[in-house]
Design an enzyme around this catalytic site. Structure first.
Site, PDB file in Angstrom:
ATOM      1  N   ASN A  12       0.877  -1.283   0.028  1.00 48.11           N
ATOM      2  CA  ASN A  12      -0.037   0.058  -0.069  1.00 48.11           C
ATOM      3  C   ASN A  12       0.896   1.201   0.234  1.00 48.11           C
ATOM      4  OD1 ASN A  12      -1.895   2.078   0.541  1.00 48.11           O
ATOM      5  ND2 ASN A  12      -2.541   1.224   2.436  1.00 48.11           N
ATOM      6  N   TRP A  13       1.268   1.723  -1.199  1.00 53.05           N
ATOM      7  CA  TRP A  13       1.889   3.000  -1.359  1.00 53.05           C
ATOM      8  C   TRP A  13       1.433   4.316  -0.698  1.00 53.05           C
ATOM      9  CZ3 TRP A  13       4.591   3.206  -7.100  1.00 53.05           C
ATOM     10  CH2 TRP A  13       5.214   1.711  -7.128  1.00 53.05           C
ATOM     11  N   LYS A  14       0.184   4.173  -0.379  1.00 48.12           N
ATOM     12  CA  LYS A  14      -0.438   5.478   0.065  1.00 48.12           C
ATOM     13  C   LYS A  14      -0.186   6.757  -0.728  1.00 48.12           C
ATOM     14  CE  LYS A  14      -0.347   3.390   4.743  1.00 48.12           C
ATOM     15  NZ  LYS A  14      -0.270   3.421   6.200  1.00 48.12           N
ATOM     16  N   HIS A 105      -9.660   1.203   4.780  1.00 51.80           N
ATOM     17  CA  HIS A 105      -8.324   1.456   5.579  1.00 51.80           C
ATOM     18  C   HIS A 105      -8.760   2.495   6.527  1.00 51.80           C
ATOM     19  CE1 HIS A 105      -4.288   2.747   6.462  1.00 51.80           C
ATOM     20  NE2 HIS A 105      -3.763   1.709   5.961  1.00 51.80           N
ATOM     21  N   GLU A 107      -7.008   4.923   7.739  1.00 52.89           N
ATOM     22  CA  GLU A 107      -6.795   6.281   7.291  1.00 52.89           C
ATOM     23  C   GLU A 107      -7.770   6.862   6.567  1.00 52.89           C
ATOM     24  OE1 GLU A 107      -3.060   5.606   5.460  1.00 52.89           O
ATOM     25  OE2 GLU A 107      -2.104   5.381   7.500  1.00 52.89           O
ATOM     26  N   GLU A 175      -5.688  -4.839  10.719  1.00 56.24           N
ATOM     27  CA  GLU A 175      -4.651  -3.719  11.051  1.00 56.24           C
ATOM     28  C   GLU A 175      -4.830  -2.807  12.003  1.00 56.24           C
ATOM     29  OE1 GLU A 175      -2.525  -2.715   6.819  1.00 56.24           O
ATOM     30  OE2 GLU A 175      -4.148  -1.246   6.982  1.00 56.24           O
ATOM     31  N   GLY A 181       2.519   2.234  10.861  1.00 54.57           N
ATOM     32  CA  GLY A 181       3.461   3.361  10.797  1.00 54.57           C
ATOM     33  C   GLY A 181       4.222   3.679  12.167  1.00 54.57           C
ATOM     34  N   SER A 219       3.306  -2.310  10.426  1.00 52.15           N
ATOM     35  CA  SER A 219       4.714  -2.151  10.624  1.00 52.15           C
ATOM     36  C   SER A 219       5.002  -3.583  10.292  1.00 52.15           C
ATOM     37  CB  SER A 219       5.049  -1.710  12.195  1.00 52.15           C
ATOM     38  OG  SER A 219       4.557  -0.584  12.508  1.00 52.15           O
ATOM     39  N   GLY A 240       2.894  -1.171   4.556  1.00 60.69           N
ATOM     40  CA  GLY A 240       2.672   0.115   3.901  1.00 60.69           C
ATOM     41  C   GLY A 240       4.205   0.867   3.723  1.00 60.69           C
TER      42      GLY A 240
HETATM   43  P1  PGA Z   1       2.830   0.198   7.757  1.00 60.19           P
HETATM   44  O1  PGA Z   1       1.345   0.628   7.072  1.00 60.19           O
HETATM   45  O2  PGA Z   1       3.143  -0.803   6.930  1.00 60.19           O
HETATM   46  O3  PGA Z   1       3.741   1.474   7.310  1.00 60.19           O
HETATM   47  O4  PGA Z   1       2.706   0.253   9.224  1.00 60.19           O
HETATM   48  C1  PGA Z   1       0.426  -0.525   6.869  1.00 60.19           C
HETATM   49  C2  PGA Z   1      -1.039  -0.073   6.219  1.00 60.19           C
HETATM   50  O5  PGA Z   1      -1.417   1.177   6.668  1.00 60.19           O
HETATM   51  O6  PGA Z   1      -1.500  -0.570   5.200  1.00 60.19           O
END
Ligand code: PGA
Length: 257
Positions: A12-14, A105, A107, A175, A181, A219, A240
């Site tokens: 997931n490149w966001k 997600h 976010e 998640e 993150g 993470s 991520g």
């Molecule tokens: P992260 O993000 O690997 O940077 O913790 C995971 C995600 O939000 O899908």
């Protein structure tokens, strides 16, 4: 991992990647995947998916052609088309060659106020368009501290899975919000307990619930991936930050076995 549930590692490149960097990253991943496909000793025990920002989907699609690396979106609107300024429909993602779309997600749930009902409508839209929806669920730190993690995730599943969807048409990604993150992860026992709970909820929800892949996300890094991927009922990872470096993403893919 069972034969029916081959692991999936999804990046997931966001909101990261301008054309040059994004194309370079996609080329590196495709290159490694093609090489792995040629050399039986290097072959991967997982499927690979990258979800770049929508702006790069059409440029990256041809880069991945012939590599077995799939491409997906990070969100979609529930409607097929219409007056929704700035939104992208599941049909548009499909039109660009996407096979998957990440939905719900945290976010988006937290940052854009997406309720379970909205996520449910989006998952139904993904199905309508022929995309596999990756449904994200997960508790906040306060909810875990209060001993409510299992109940919160169960409620998210109940509210976010549309009627009529089949087990092959969706994936669940667990998640925990506090692990995204942050460099922190739940203990293996906590992850195993959550994935077993999700598996049980899916089993009650539909026959064939056993076939739904349940990814862990939050993470995931090269140095913890092997341990995470070995946990019962963990069918892959949603990655991520570490998906933005080809070497790290590849190391995580290799840790699947
Ligand atoms: P992260 O993000 O690997 O940077 O913790 C995971 C995600 O939000 O899908």
């Amino acid at each position: 991992m069972t034969a029916e549930r081959r692991k999936l590692v999804a990046g997931n490149w966001k909101m990261n990647g301008l054309r040059e960097d994004g194309l370079r990253l996609a080329r590196e991943i495709a290159h490694r995947a093609v090489a792995a496909g040629r050399d039986a000793g290097e072959s991967l025990a997982c499927d690979l998916l990258i979800c770049p920002p929508a702006t790069l989907l059409s440029a990256i699609g041809p880069v991945l052609a012939g590599s077995n690396v799939m491409i997906g979106g990070q969100d979609c609107h529930a409607a097929a088309k219409g007056a929704h300024t700035g939104d992208i429909s599941a049909e548009m993602l499909k039109d660009l060659g996407c096979s998957h779309v990440i939905l719900g997600h945290s976010e988006r749930r937290v940052g854009h106020g997406e309720s379970d009902a909205i996520v449910r409508a989006k998952l139904a839209a993904a199905r309508r368009a022929g995309l596999t929806g990756i449904l994200c669920v997960g508790e906040s730190e306060a909810e875990r501290d209060a001993g409510r993690a299992l109940a919160v995730v169960e409620a998210q599943l109940a509210g976010s899975i549309p009627d009529g969807i089949g087990p092959q048409e969706m994936i669940v990604a667990y998640e925990p919000i506090w692990a995204i993150g942050t460099g922190r992860t739940p203990t293996p026992l906590d992850i195993a307990a959550m994935h077993a709970h999700i598996r049980a909820v899916l089993g009650r929800r539909f026959s064939g619930g056993n076939g739904v892949r349940i990814l862990y996300g939050g993470s995931v890094k090269p140095d913890n991936a092997s341990a995470l991927m070995a946990i019962a009922d963990v069918d892959g990872a949603l990655v991520g930050g570490a998906s933005l470096a080809a070497g790290d993403f590849w190391a995580i893919a290799r840790s699947c076995g």
